[in-house]
Motif scaffolding. Sequence first.
Motif, PDB file in Angstrom:
ATOM      1  N   ALA A  42       0.806  -1.221   0.000  1.00 41.63           N
ATOM      2  CA  ALA A  42       0.000   0.000   0.000  1.00 41.63           C
ATOM      3  C   ALA A  42       0.839   1.271   0.000  1.00 41.63           C
ATOM      4  CB  ALA A  42      -0.941  -0.006   1.208  1.00 41.63           C
ATOM      5  N   LEU A  43       1.983   1.241   0.683  1.00 43.98           N
ATOM      6  CA  LEU A  43       2.828   2.432   0.736  1.00 43.98           C
ATOM      7  C   LEU A  43       3.321   2.805  -0.656  1.00 43.98           C
ATOM      8  CD1 LEU A  43       4.342   4.427   2.771  1.00 43.98           C
ATOM      9  CD2 LEU A  43       6.320   2.954   2.361  1.00 43.98           C
ATOM     10  N   MET A  44       3.813   1.816  -1.400  1.00 47.60           N
ATOM     11  CA  MET A  44       4.420   2.088  -2.699  1.00 47.60           C
ATOM     12  C   MET A  44       3.398   2.277  -3.809  1.00 47.60           C
ATOM     13  SD  MET A  44       7.585   2.269  -2.067  1.00 47.60           S
ATOM     14  CE  MET A  44       9.076   1.653  -2.808  1.00 47.60           C
ATOM     15  N   CYS A  89      -1.035  10.403   6.542  1.00 48.66           N
ATOM     16  CA  CYS A  89      -1.280   9.897   5.192  1.00 48.66           C
ATOM     17  C   CYS A  89      -1.764   8.452   5.303  1.00 48.66           C
ATOM     18  CB  CYS A  89      -0.017   9.944   4.346  1.00 48.66           C
ATOM     19  SG  CYS A  89       0.617  11.603   4.027  1.00 48.66           S
ATOM     20  N   ILE A  90      -2.953   8.178   4.782  1.00 45.34           N
ATOM     21  CA  ILE A  90      -3.552   6.858   4.844  1.00 45.34           C
ATOM     22  C   ILE A  90      -3.584   6.259   3.444  1.00 45.34           C
ATOM     23  CG2 ILE A  90      -5.643   5.547   5.394  1.00 45.34           C
ATOM     24  CD1 ILE A  90      -6.353   7.880   7.344  1.00 45.34           C
ATOM     25  N   GLY A  91      -3.108   5.036   3.340  1.00 43.05           N
ATOM     26  CA  GLY A  91      -3.187   4.308   2.080  1.00 43.05           C
ATOM     27  C   GLY A  91      -3.645   2.898   2.374  1.00 43.05           C
ATOM     28  N   VAL A 149      11.310  12.348  -1.191  1.00 45.37           N
ATOM     29  CA  VAL A 149      10.225  11.365  -1.098  1.00 45.37           C
ATOM     30  C   VAL A 149      10.789   9.981  -0.811  1.00 45.37           C
ATOM     31  CG1 VAL A 149       8.451  10.145  -2.427  1.00 45.37           C
ATOM     32  CG2 VAL A 149       8.572  12.644  -2.490  1.00 45.37           C
ATOM     33  N   MET A 150      11.850   9.594  -1.527  1.00 44.06           N
ATOM     34  CA  MET A 150      12.428   8.265  -1.316  1.00 44.06           C
ATOM     35  C   MET A 150      13.025   8.126   0.079  1.00 44.06           C
ATOM     36  SD  MET A 150      11.649   6.285  -3.697  1.00 44.06           S
ATOM     37  CE  MET A 150      12.488   5.014  -2.775  1.00 44.06           C
ATOM     38  N   GLU A 151      13.533   9.204   0.639  1.00 43.58           N
ATOM     39  CA  GLU A 151      14.055   9.137   2.002  1.00 43.58           C
ATOM     40  C   GLU A 151      12.920   8.953   3.002  1.00 43.58           C
ATOM     41  OE1 GLU A 151      16.452  12.645   2.258  1.00 43.58           O
ATOM     42  OE2 GLU A 151      18.020  11.803   0.975  1.00 43.58           O
ATOM     43  N   VAL A 152      11.751   9.540   2.724  1.00 42.69           N
ATOM     44  CA  VAL A 152      10.572   9.277   3.553  1.00 42.69           C
ATOM     45  C   VAL A 152      10.182   7.804   3.455  1.00 42.69           C
ATOM     46  CG1 VAL A 152       8.094   9.728   3.809  1.00 42.69           C
ATOM     47  CG2 VAL A 152       9.673  11.631   3.489  1.00 42.69           C
ATOM     48  N   VAL A 153      10.208   7.264   2.242  1.00 45.78           N
ATOM     49  CA  VAL A 153       9.879   5.850   2.038  1.00 45.78           C
ATOM     50  C   VAL A 153      10.821   4.959   2.835  1.00 45.78           C
ATOM     51  CG1 VAL A 153       9.866   3.982   0.333  1.00 45.78           C
ATOM     52  CG2 VAL A 153       8.770   6.169  -0.193  1.00 45.78           C
ATOM     53  N   ASP A 154      12.122   5.239   2.757  1.00 40.22           N
ATOM     54  CA  ASP A 154      13.105   4.458   3.522  1.00 40.22           C
ATOM     55  C   ASP A 154      12.758   4.445   5.006  1.00 40.22           C
ATOM     56  OD1 ASP A 154      14.604   3.834   1.299  1.00 40.22           O
ATOM     57  OD2 ASP A 154      16.411   4.901   1.944  1.00 40.22           O
ATOM     58  N   GLN A 155      12.496   5.629   5.548  1.00 41.68           N
ATOM     59  CA  GLN A 155      12.210   5.742   6.977  1.00 41.68           C
ATOM     60  C   GLN A 155      10.895   5.056   7.328  1.00 41.68           C
ATOM     61  OE1 GLN A 155      13.015   9.893   8.549  1.00 41.68           O
ATOM     62  NE2 GLN A 155      13.532  10.210   6.403  1.00 41.68           N
ATOM     63  N   ALA A 156       9.907   5.156   6.440  1.00 46.52           N
ATOM     64  CA  ALA A 156       8.611   4.541   6.691  1.00 46.52           C
ATOM     65  C   ALA A 156       8.732   3.016   6.746  1.00 46.52           C
ATOM     66  CB  ALA A 156       7.612   4.957   5.616  1.00 46.52           C
ATOM     67  N   LEU A 157       9.397   2.445   5.765  1.00 46.55           N
ATOM     68  CA  LEU A 157       9.557   0.996   5.729  1.00 46.55           C
ATOM     69  C   LEU A 157      10.348   0.492   6.935  1.00 46.55           C
ATOM     70  CD1 LEU A 157      10.305   0.525   1.917  1.00 46.55           C
ATOM     71  CD2 LEU A 157       8.190  -0.094   3.118  1.00 46.55           C
ATOM     72  N   ALA A 158      11.402   1.230   7.293  1.00 49.33           N
ATOM     73  CA  ALA A 158      12.208   0.819   8.439  1.00 49.33           C
ATOM     74  C   ALA A 158      11.401   0.864   9.725  1.00 49.33           C
ATOM     75  CB  ALA A 158      13.442   1.729   8.554  1.00 49.33           C
ATOM     76  N   SER A 159      10.567   1.895   9.874  1.00 49.80           N
ATOM     77  CA  SER A 159       9.791   2.025  11.112  1.00 49.80           C
ATOM     78  C   SER A 159       8.745   0.917  11.238  1.00 49.80           C
ATOM     79  CB  SER A 159       9.106   3.395  11.170  1.00 49.80           C
ATOM     80  OG  SER A 159       7.992   3.462  10.297  1.00 49.80           O
ATOM     81  N   ALA A 160       8.310   0.370  10.091  1.00 51.32           N
ATOM     82  CA  ALA A 160       7.327  -0.709  10.110  1.00 51.32           C
ATOM     83  C   ALA A 160       7.965  -2.092  10.056  1.00 51.32           C
ATOM     84  CB  ALA A 160       6.358  -0.550   8.935  1.00 51.32           C
ATOM     85  N   GLY A 161       9.297  -2.130   9.987  1.00 48.70           N
ATOM     86  CA  GLY A 161       9.992  -3.410   9.909  1.00 48.70           C
ATOM     87  C   GLY A 161       9.797  -4.133   8.597  1.00 48.70           C
ATOM     88  N   LEU A 162       9.609  -3.364   7.513  1.00 54.66           N
ATOM     89  CA  LEU A 162       9.377  -3.944   6.195  1.00 54.66           C
ATOM     90  C   LEU A 162      10.606  -3.804   5.313  1.00 54.66           C
ATOM     91  CD1 LEU A 162       5.815  -2.495   5.568  1.00 54.66           C
ATOM     92  CD2 LEU A 162       6.354  -4.900   6.003  1.00 54.66           C
ATOM     93  N   ASP A 204       2.657  -4.658   3.470  1.00 58.37           N
ATOM     94  CA  ASP A 204       1.665  -3.755   4.056  1.00 58.37           C
ATOM     95  C   ASP A 204       0.433  -3.696   3.148  1.00 58.37           C
ATOM     96  OD1 ASP A 204       3.496  -2.476   2.231  1.00 58.37           O
ATOM     97  OD2 ASP A 204       2.586  -0.545   2.751  1.00 58.37           O
ATOM     98  N   THR A 205      -0.681  -4.176   3.653  1.00 54.85           N
ATOM     99  CA  THR A 205      -1.923  -4.116   2.885  1.00 54.85           C
ATOM    100  C   THR A 205      -2.643  -2.794   3.094  1.00 54.85           C
ATOM    101  OG1 THR A 205      -3.137  -5.219   4.665  1.00 54.85           O
ATOM    102  CG2 THR A 205      -2.183  -6.618   2.943  1.00 54.85           C
ATOM    103  N   SER A 206      -2.296  -2.109   4.177  1.00 50.83           N
ATOM    104  CA  SER A 206      -2.782  -0.752   4.442  1.00 50.83           C
ATOM    105  C   SER A 206      -1.901  -0.160   5.528  1.00 50.83           C
ATOM    106  CB  SER A 206      -4.253  -0.753   4.884  1.00 50.83           C
ATOM    107  OG  SER A 206      -4.433  -1.500   6.072  1.00 50.83           O
ATOM    108  N   GLY A 207      -2.025   1.156   5.730  1.00 53.81           N
ATOM    109  CA  GLY A 207      -1.212   1.750   6.783  1.00 53.81           C
ATOM    110  C   GLY A 207      -1.457   3.237   6.941  1.00 53.81           C
ATOM    111  N   ILE A 208      -1.034   3.725   8.096  1.00 49.87           N
ATOM    112  CA  ILE A 208      -1.109   5.143   8.429  1.00 49.87           C
ATOM    113  C   ILE A 208       0.313   5.670   8.554  1.00 49.87           C
ATOM    114  CG2 ILE A 208      -1.850   6.842  10.144  1.00 49.87           C
ATOM    115  CD1 ILE A 208      -4.066   4.849  10.937  1.00 49.87           C
ATOM    116  N   LEU A 209       0.642   6.631   7.736  1.00 51.05           N
ATOM    117  CA  LEU A 209       1.962   7.253   7.747  1.00 51.05           C
ATOM    118  C   LEU A 209       1.860   8.596   8.458  1.00 51.05           C
ATOM    119  CD1 LEU A 209       4.930   7.192   6.635  1.00 51.05           C
ATOM    120  CD2 LEU A 209       4.051   8.443   4.652  1.00 51.05           C
ATOM    121  N   VAL A 210       2.661   8.770   9.487  1.00 51.70           N
ATOM    122  CA  VAL A 210       2.654  10.013  10.259  1.00 51.70           C
ATOM    123  C   VAL A 210       3.937  10.783   9.950  1.00 51.70           C
ATOM    124  CG1 VAL A 210       2.525  11.062  12.547  1.00 51.70           C
ATOM    125  CG2 VAL A 210       1.301   8.918  12.086  1.00 51.70           C
ATOM    126  N   LEU A 211       3.776  11.978   9.428  1.00 53.01           N
ATOM    127  CA  LEU A 211       4.905  12.855   9.114  1.00 53.01           C
ATOM    128  C   LEU A 211       4.865  14.056  10.051  1.00 53.01           C
ATOM    129  CD1 LEU A 211       4.643  12.899   5.203  1.00 53.01           C
ATOM    130  CD2 LEU A 211       5.889  11.285   6.657  1.00 53.01           C
TER     131      LEU A 211
END
Length: 325
Positions: free
Chosen positions: A177-179, A226-228, A309-322, A210-217
């Motif tokens: 869902a994030l990507m 951000c919800i996807g 944007v890609m640095e946000v993605v990196d941090q998001a995936l790491a925080s979710a353990g993905l 991740d089938t869905s998720g809440i991203l907090v910036l």
Amino acid sequence: MRLGILGTGKIVQDFLPMVKSIPAIELVGLLSTPRSVARARELQATYRIGTVYTDYAALLADTTIDTVYVALPNSLHYDYAKRALQAGKNVICEKPFTLVASQLTELIELAGRQDLVLIEAITNQYLENYQVIKRDLTKLGDLKIIECNYSQYSSRYDQFKAGTILPAFNPKLGGGALMDLNIYNIHFVVGLLGAPTHVQYLANVERNIDTSGILVLTYPNVKVVCIGAKDSTSPVRSTIQGTTGSIIVNGPTNTVESITEIAHDGTTTDLTLNQAEHRMYAEFVAFERLIANHDMVTVKRQLDHSQAVMEVVDQALASAGLQLG
């Protein structure tokens, strides 16, 4: 622009009818897998594409192609973009640019050494309605809250639950869902506010995706959610709230179909300023001009945005353990 298109999937089938309305873009080549050649031949005939290739090296050897459009599955973006740059071609790459920020950094450095245009095809950054939002943020006073929701139940989710893992839900292929959906929300927000100071991704994870998720910036004075979702659905819209007003984005953040500005006194203004019906038209008109004019100042600005944007993605995936790829 003399274009070589990589892929024959849904995004390419959506792109081809639109690009006919941009005369400055000539469709020179189309890359297909051997199993999709019949579809490629149909697209070639319908849209008057010069040559169908099944060998990427052969397409890259075509000296009449000056730009490659990477419209392949997420996991292939980095490798195919890199090979195009090495072959001396400008590159337009679909979102997400790469799977990790370090891959994009490498591509940017390579493009710089080659003096080639490298740019991400991300629709919202080029839409007129989005430019109006950027212009009118000052009307909202001090920004406080942004909420983006792009939730769209995927027909592939039923197959996923039954045990069939298609690319949209395959971590090795950069699915999730994030990507797929939330990436548009990230572009939307980073385009307005720049890079956040803190990123946290609260994901619903099944079979390591991740089938869905809440991203907090977190920003110094603004909080963003951000919800996807691909496993559930909801009315799709976004809101930007400030001390003297708000802006509502009607529809998903990849199309920014219309916006409603609401003043502090309750006065509302509805705006629909996108000039083209197709969401990809504005970006490809811009890409053609960038390449024709070799406008590397604008290219660098857009690459800085994509890198953030890609640095946000990196941090998001790491925080979710993905981990993808």
